[in-house]
Write a protein that holds these residues in place. Structure first.
Motif, PDB file in Angstrom:
ATOM      1  N   GLY A  27       0.810  -1.211   0.000  1.00 16.14           N
ATOM      2  CA  GLY A  27       0.000   0.000   0.000  1.00 16.14           C
ATOM      3  C   GLY A  27       0.843   1.260   0.000  1.00 16.14           C
ATOM      4  N   VAL A  28       0.402   2.248   0.765  1.00 13.36           N
ATOM      5  CA  VAL A  28       1.093   3.534   0.886  1.00 13.36           C
ATOM      6  C   VAL A  28       1.552   3.686   2.328  1.00 13.36           C
ATOM      7  N   HIS A  29       2.845   3.834   2.493  1.00 12.92           N
ATOM      8  CA  HIS A  29       3.367   3.944   3.864  1.00 12.92           C
ATOM      9  C   HIS A  29       4.516   4.932   3.997  1.00 12.92           C
ATOM     10  N   ASP A  30       4.906   5.602   2.912  1.00 19.40           N
ATOM     11  CA  ASP A  30       5.950   6.625   2.971  1.00 19.40           C
ATOM     12  C   ASP A  30       5.830   7.508   1.731  1.00 19.40           C
ATOM     13  N   ASP A  31       6.707   8.515   1.640  1.00 20.32           N
ATOM     14  CA  ASP A  31       6.629   9.447   0.517  1.00 20.32           C
ATOM     15  C   ASP A  31       6.819   8.760  -0.832  1.00 20.32           C
ATOM     16  N   ALA A  32       7.707   7.797  -0.888  1.00 12.51           N
ATOM     17  CA  ALA A  32       7.976   7.115  -2.161  1.00 12.51           C
ATOM     18  C   ALA A  32       6.768   6.317  -2.632  1.00 12.51           C
ATOM     19  N   THR A  33       6.149   5.548  -1.734  1.00  9.82           N
ATOM     20  CA  THR A  33       4.990   4.749  -2.146  1.00  9.82           C
ATOM     21  C   THR A  33       3.778   5.643  -2.413  1.00  9.82           C
ATOM     22  N   PHE A  34       3.692   6.772  -1.723  1.00  8.03           N
ATOM     23  CA  PHE A  34       2.624   7.746  -1.993  1.00  8.03           C
ATOM     24  C   PHE A  34       2.764   8.283  -3.414  1.00  8.03           C
ATOM     25  N   ALA A  35       3.990   8.656  -3.787  1.00  8.94           N
ATOM     26  CA  ALA A  35       4.235   9.192  -5.132  1.00  8.94           C
ATOM     27  C   ALA A  35       3.934   8.149  -6.205  1.00  8.94           C
ATOM     28  N   LEU A  36       4.353   6.914  -5.982  1.00  8.64           N
ATOM     29  CA  LEU A  36       4.067   5.847  -6.943  1.00  8.64           C
ATOM     30  C   LEU A  36       2.567   5.619  -7.100  1.00  8.64           C
ATOM     31  N   ALA A  37       1.858   5.630  -5.990  1.00  8.27           N
ATOM     32  CA  ALA A  37       0.421   5.366  -6.014  1.00  8.27           C
ATOM     33  C   ALA A  37      -0.363   6.492  -6.676  1.00  8.27           C
ATOM     34  N   SER A  38       0.107   7.710  -6.561  1.00  9.10           N
ATOM     35  CA  SER A  38      -0.663   8.859  -7.057  1.00  9.10           C
ATOM     36  C   SER A  38      -1.008   8.753  -8.536  1.00  9.10           C
ATOM     37  N   ALA A  39      -0.021   8.497  -9.367  1.00 11.40           N
ATOM     38  CA  ALA A  39      -0.285   8.375 -10.806  1.00 11.40           C
ATOM     39  C   ALA A  39      -1.142   7.150 -11.104  1.00 11.40           C
ATOM     40  N   LYS A  40      -0.910   6.069 -10.361  1.00 12.66           N
ATOM     41  CA  LYS A  40      -1.688   4.847 -10.577  1.00 12.66           C
ATOM     42  C   LYS A  40      -3.162   5.058 -10.242  1.00 12.66           C
ATOM     43  N   VAL A  41      -3.435   5.832  -9.209  1.00 12.04           N
ATOM     44  CA  VAL A  41      -4.824   6.107  -8.822  1.00 12.04           C
ATOM     45  C   VAL A  41      -5.533   6.849  -9.953  1.00 12.04           C
ATOM     46  N   ALA A  42      -4.890   7.873 -10.501  1.00 12.43           N
ATOM     47  CA  ALA A  42      -5.502   8.632 -11.590  1.00 12.43           C
ATOM     48  C   ALA A  42      -5.753   7.748 -12.804  1.00 12.43           C
ATOM     49  N   ASP A  43      -4.793   6.908 -13.153  1.00 15.01           N
ATOM     50  CA  ASP A  43      -4.959   6.001 -14.288  1.00 15.01           C
ATOM     51  C   ASP A  43      -6.102   5.022 -14.059  1.00 15.01           C
ATOM     52  N   LEU A  44      -6.150   4.451 -12.851  1.00 17.68           N
ATOM     53  CA  LEU A  44      -7.205   3.490 -12.553  1.00 17.68           C
ATOM     54  C   LEU A  44      -8.572   4.165 -12.518  1.00 17.68           C
ATOM     55  N   ALA A  45      -8.627   5.389 -12.007  1.00 18.27           N
ATOM     56  CA  ALA A  45      -9.900   6.120 -11.982  1.00 18.27           C
ATOM     57  C   ALA A  45     -10.437   6.302 -13.404  1.00 18.27           C
ATOM     58  N   ALA A  46      -9.573   6.705 -14.321  1.00 16.91           N
ATOM     59  CA  ALA A  46      -9.998   6.899 -15.707  1.00 16.91           C
ATOM     60  C   ALA A  46     -10.445   5.576 -16.330  1.00 16.91           C
ATOM     61  N   ARG A  47      -9.730   4.530 -16.024  1.00 15.60           N
ATOM     62  CA  ARG A  47     -10.092   3.206 -16.549  1.00 15.60           C
ATOM     63  C   ARG A  47     -11.443   2.747 -16.000  1.00 15.60           C
ATOM     64  N   MET A  48     -11.675   2.963 -14.707  1.00  9.54           N
ATOM     65  CA  MET A  48     -12.940   2.539 -14.098  1.00  9.54           C
ATOM     66  C   MET A  48     -14.107   3.343 -14.646  1.00  9.54           C
ATOM     67  N   GLU A  49     -13.884   4.627 -14.886  1.00  9.71           N
ATOM     68  CA  GLU A  49     -14.955   5.432 -15.477  1.00  9.71           C
ATOM     69  C   GLU A  49     -15.292   4.896 -16.866  1.00  9.71           C
ATOM     70  N   ARG A  50     -14.279   4.599 -17.636  1.00  8.73           N
ATOM     71  CA  ARG A  50     -14.457   4.135 -19.011  1.00  8.73           C
ATOM     72  C   ARG A  50     -15.009   2.708 -19.078  1.00  8.73           C
ATOM     73  N   GLU A  51     -14.425   1.786 -18.310  1.00 15.50           N
ATOM     74  CA  GLU A  51     -14.763   0.359 -18.437  1.00 15.50           C
ATOM     75  C   GLU A  51     -15.884  -0.112 -17.520  1.00 15.50           C
ATOM     76  N   ASP A  52     -16.011   0.502 -16.364  1.00 16.15           N
ATOM     77  CA  ASP A  52     -16.972   0.010 -15.369  1.00 16.15           C
ATOM     78  C   ASP A  52     -18.227   0.872 -15.275  1.00 16.15           C
ATOM     79  N   GLY A  53     -18.235   2.011 -15.958  1.00 17.50           N
ATOM     80  CA  GLY A  53     -19.414   2.863 -15.945  1.00 17.50           C
ATOM     81  C   GLY A  53     -19.791   3.368 -14.570  1.00 17.50           C
ATOM     82  N   VAL A  54     -18.800   3.766 -13.772  1.00 17.89           N
ATOM     83  CA  VAL A  54     -19.087   4.235 -12.419  1.00 17.89           C
ATOM     84  C   VAL A  54     -19.633   5.657 -12.437  1.00 17.89           C
ATOM     85  N   ASP A  55     -20.450   5.956 -11.439  1.00 14.22           N
ATOM     86  CA  ASP A  55     -21.035   7.289 -11.289  1.00 14.22           C
ATOM     87  C   ASP A  55     -20.244   8.151 -10.316  1.00 14.22           C
TER      88      ASP A  55
END
Length: 99
Positions: free
Chosen positions: A43-71
């Protein structure tokens, strides 16, 4: 309504992955879909893992909006990595557990 739940810790365990979505379904009676970030086994437990997760969250959010039809989307991590990036990447509301 369908809420996308972004889990910041990587897991193949469906029960663990869907734990937060299950609570939302039971409490609010809305449909949920849960996905997790790749390559974040701790998960996220320090500055490095926070930075890594940040871009991944945005990418996954866009994918979920597109593929899963979330509101709407929930970043299910108290540290809220990638929250602003996710909001900029999608056209649905995004909330963070830490907000």
């Amino acid at each position: 309504m369908r809420i996308g739940v972004i889990r910041v810790v990587t897991t193949d365990d469906r029960e663990q992955l869907d734990a937060h979505g299950r609570v939302i379904r039971e409490e609010f009676g809305v449909d949920t879909v849960s996905r997790c970030l790749p390559d974040q086994p701790d998960g996220v437990h320090d500055d490095a893992t926070f930075a890594l997760a940040s871009a991944k969250v945005a990418d996954l959010a866009a994918r979920m909006e597109r593929e899963d039809g979330v509101d709407a989307l929930l970043v299910s991590c108290a540290a809220d990595p990638g929250l602003a990036l996710a909001r900029a990447a999608v056209g649905v509301p995004v909330v963070g557990a830490g907000e």
